[in-house]
Design a protein around this motif. Structure first.
Motif, PDB file in Angstrom:
ATOM      1  N   ASN A 156       0.829  -1.209   0.000  1.00 34.34           N
ATOM      2  CA  ASN A 156       0.000   0.000   0.000  1.00 34.34           C
ATOM      3  C   ASN A 156       0.862   1.256   0.000  1.00 34.34           C
ATOM      4  OD1 ASN A 156      -2.156  -1.701   0.187  1.00 34.34           O
ATOM      5  ND2 ASN A 156      -2.696  -1.169   2.278  1.00 34.34           N
ATOM      6  N   ASP A 157       0.308   2.326  -0.561  1.00 30.32           N
ATOM      7  CA  ASP A 157       0.944   3.644  -0.555  1.00 30.32           C
ATOM      8  C   ASP A 157      -0.161   4.686  -0.438  1.00 30.32           C
ATOM      9  OD1 ASP A 157       2.500   5.867  -0.779  1.00 30.32           O
ATOM     10  OD2 ASP A 157       3.237   5.442  -2.791  1.00 30.32           O
ATOM     11  N   ILE A 158      -0.652   4.895   0.786  1.00 29.47           N
ATOM     12  CA  ILE A 158      -1.785   5.791   1.006  1.00 29.47           C
ATOM     13  C   ILE A 158      -1.357   7.247   0.923  1.00 29.47           C
ATOM     14  CG2 ILE A 158      -3.534   6.497   2.685  1.00 29.47           C
ATOM     15  CD1 ILE A 158      -3.540   3.584   3.658  1.00 29.47           C
ATOM     16  N   PHE A 170       0.174   3.367  10.392  1.00 33.40           N
ATOM     17  CA  PHE A 170       1.034   2.217  10.175  1.00 33.40           C
ATOM     18  C   PHE A 170       1.988   2.539   9.026  1.00 33.40           C
ATOM     19  CE2 PHE A 170      -2.750   0.674  12.189  1.00 33.40           C
ATOM     20  CZ  PHE A 170      -2.274  -0.244  13.120  1.00 33.40           C
ATOM     21  N   VAL A 171       3.293   2.474   9.296  1.00 31.74           N
ATOM     22  CA  VAL A 171       4.322   2.780   8.310  1.00 31.74           C
ATOM     23  C   VAL A 171       5.344   1.658   8.282  1.00 31.74           C
ATOM     24  CG1 VAL A 171       4.076   5.278   8.591  1.00 31.74           C
ATOM     25  CG2 VAL A 171       5.754   4.069   9.958  1.00 31.74           C
ATOM     26  N   ILE A 172       6.128   1.614   7.223  1.00 26.57           N
ATOM     27  CA  ILE A 172       7.279   0.713   7.188  1.00 26.57           C
ATOM     28  C   ILE A 172       8.413   1.478   7.849  1.00 26.57           C
ATOM     29  CG2 ILE A 172       8.870  -0.571   5.740  1.00 26.57           C
ATOM     30  CD1 ILE A 172       6.596  -0.798   3.688  1.00 26.57           C
ATOM     31  N   ASP A 173       8.797   1.057   9.047  1.00 22.84           N
ATOM     32  CA  ASP A 173       9.756   1.809   9.853  1.00 22.84           C
ATOM     33  C   ASP A 173      11.199   1.402   9.562  1.00 22.84           C
ATOM     34  OD1 ASP A 173       9.966  -0.641  11.170  1.00 22.84           O
ATOM     35  OD2 ASP A 173       8.745  -0.007  12.868  1.00 22.84           O
ATOM     36  N   ASN A 174      12.123   1.814  10.417  1.00 27.37           N
ATOM     37  CA  ASN A 174      13.550   1.561  10.204  1.00 27.37           C
ATOM     38  C   ASN A 174      13.911   0.078  10.247  1.00 27.37           C
ATOM     39  OD1 ASN A 174      13.823   4.311  10.066  1.00 27.37           O
ATOM     40  ND2 ASN A 174      14.707   4.545  12.092  1.00 27.37           N
ATOM     41  N   SER A 175      13.054  -0.760  10.812  1.00 32.65           N
ATOM     42  CA  SER A 175      13.321  -2.200  10.855  1.00 32.65           C
ATOM     43  C   SER A 175      12.983  -2.869   9.523  1.00 32.65           C
ATOM     44  CB  SER A 175      12.511  -2.854  11.976  1.00 32.65           C
ATOM     45  OG  SER A 175      11.134  -2.839  11.671  1.00 32.65           O
ATOM     46  N   GLY A 176      12.259  -2.147   8.645  1.00 35.02           N
ATOM     47  CA  GLY A 176      11.854  -2.714   7.369  1.00 35.02           C
ATOM     48  C   GLY A 176      10.520  -3.432   7.446  1.00 35.02           C
ATOM     49  N   LYS A 177       9.888  -3.408   8.621  1.00 40.67           N
ATOM     50  CA  LYS A 177       8.595  -4.056   8.822  1.00 40.67           C
ATOM     51  C   LYS A 177       7.540  -2.994   9.121  1.00 40.67           C
ATOM     52  CE  LYS A 177      10.744  -8.219  10.501  1.00 40.67           C
ATOM     53  NZ  LYS A 177      10.901  -9.156  11.595  1.00 40.67           N
ATOM     54  N   VAL A 178       6.286  -3.390   9.046  1.00 38.94           N
ATOM     55  CA  VAL A 178       5.188  -2.473   9.331  1.00 38.94           C
ATOM     56  C   VAL A 178       5.058  -2.295  10.836  1.00 38.94           C
ATOM     57  CG1 VAL A 178       2.703  -2.113   9.137  1.00 38.94           C
ATOM     58  CG2 VAL A 178       3.962  -3.107   7.231  1.00 38.94           C
ATOM     59  N   GLY A 179       5.006  -1.038  11.261  1.00 38.37           N
ATOM     60  CA  GLY A 179       4.825  -0.722  12.671  1.00 38.37           C
ATOM     61  C   GLY A 179       3.734   0.313  12.827  1.00 38.37           C
ATOM     62  N   THR A 215       6.226   6.131   4.232  1.00 38.39           N
ATOM     63  CA  THR A 215       5.023   5.839   3.470  1.00 38.39           C
ATOM     64  C   THR A 215       3.993   5.203   4.390  1.00 38.39           C
ATOM     65  OG1 THR A 215       6.313   5.480   1.480  1.00 38.39           O
ATOM     66  CG2 THR A 215       4.100   4.568   1.502  1.00 38.39           C
ATOM     67  N   VAL A 216       2.780   5.746   4.394  1.00 42.67           N
ATOM     68  CA  VAL A 216       1.690   5.198   5.201  1.00 42.67           C
ATOM     69  C   VAL A 216       1.093   4.013   4.452  1.00 42.67           C
ATOM     70  CG1 VAL A 216      -0.559   5.669   6.213  1.00 42.67           C
ATOM     71  CG2 VAL A 216       1.195   7.435   6.223  1.00 42.67           C
ATOM     72  N   VAL A 217       1.003   2.858   5.141  1.00 40.30           N
ATOM     73  CA  VAL A 217       0.429   1.673   4.522  1.00 40.30           C
ATOM     74  C   VAL A 217      -0.971   1.369   5.044  1.00 40.30           C
ATOM     75  CG1 VAL A 217       2.653   0.644   3.953  1.00 40.30           C
ATOM     76  CG2 VAL A 217       1.595   0.129   6.153  1.00 40.30           C
ATOM     77  N   ASN A 218      -1.328   1.938   6.206  1.00 45.43           N
ATOM     78  CA  ASN A 218      -2.679   1.822   6.737  1.00 45.43           C
ATOM     79  C   ASN A 218      -2.854   2.886   7.810  1.00 45.43           C
ATOM     80  OD1 ASN A 218      -5.254   0.912   7.031  1.00 45.43           O
ATOM     81  ND2 ASN A 218      -4.733  -0.964   8.127  1.00 45.43           N
ATOM     82  N   GLU A 219      -4.120   3.221   8.088  1.00 49.26           N
ATOM     83  CA  GLU A 219      -4.389   4.287   9.044  1.00 49.26           C
ATOM     84  C   GLU A 219      -5.704   4.006   9.766  1.00 49.26           C
ATOM     85  OE1 GLU A 219      -4.535   9.156   9.018  1.00 49.26           O
ATOM     86  OE2 GLU A 219      -4.501   8.073   7.131  1.00 49.26           O
ATOM     87  N   THR A 220      -5.710   4.279  11.078  1.00 49.30           N
ATOM     88  CA  THR A 220      -6.941   4.200  11.859  1.00 49.30           C
ATOM     89  C   THR A 220      -7.169   5.562  12.492  1.00 49.30           C
ATOM     90  OG1 THR A 220      -5.827   3.480  13.883  1.00 49.30           O
ATOM     91  CG2 THR A 220      -6.544   1.751  12.363  1.00 49.30           C
TER      92      THR A 220
END
Length: 67
Positions: A9-11, A47-56, A37-42
């Motif tokens: 996703n790329d919101i 929710f972004v892909i952070d420095n770990s490379g995973k979604v946080g 890049t925001v991948v989801n939002e509530t």
């Protein structure tokens, strides 16, 4: 499962305004001044892909929207 496709996703783009957290340590996963890049939002979280490379998921108060 829907969350497995979030990395595609790329919101929108957001910039980290600060990493001053009262309860959690976010400075390891987010860099102040960086754009993510925001991948989801509530209502409360982004929710972004952070420095770990995973979604946080992080509180919206850490971010400002990039236009």
């Amino acid at each position: 499962m829907l969350h497995e496709t979030w990395q595609n996703n790329d919101i929108k783009k957001v910039k980290v305004a600060h990493t001053n957290a009262a309860k959690y340590k976010v400075s390891d996963m987010l860099t102040a001044g960086s754009i993510y890049t925001v991948v989801n939002e509530t209502e409360e979280y982004i929710f972004v892909i952070d420095n770990s490379g995973k979604v946080g998921g992080y509180y919206k108060t850490y971010f400002e929207e990039v236009k």
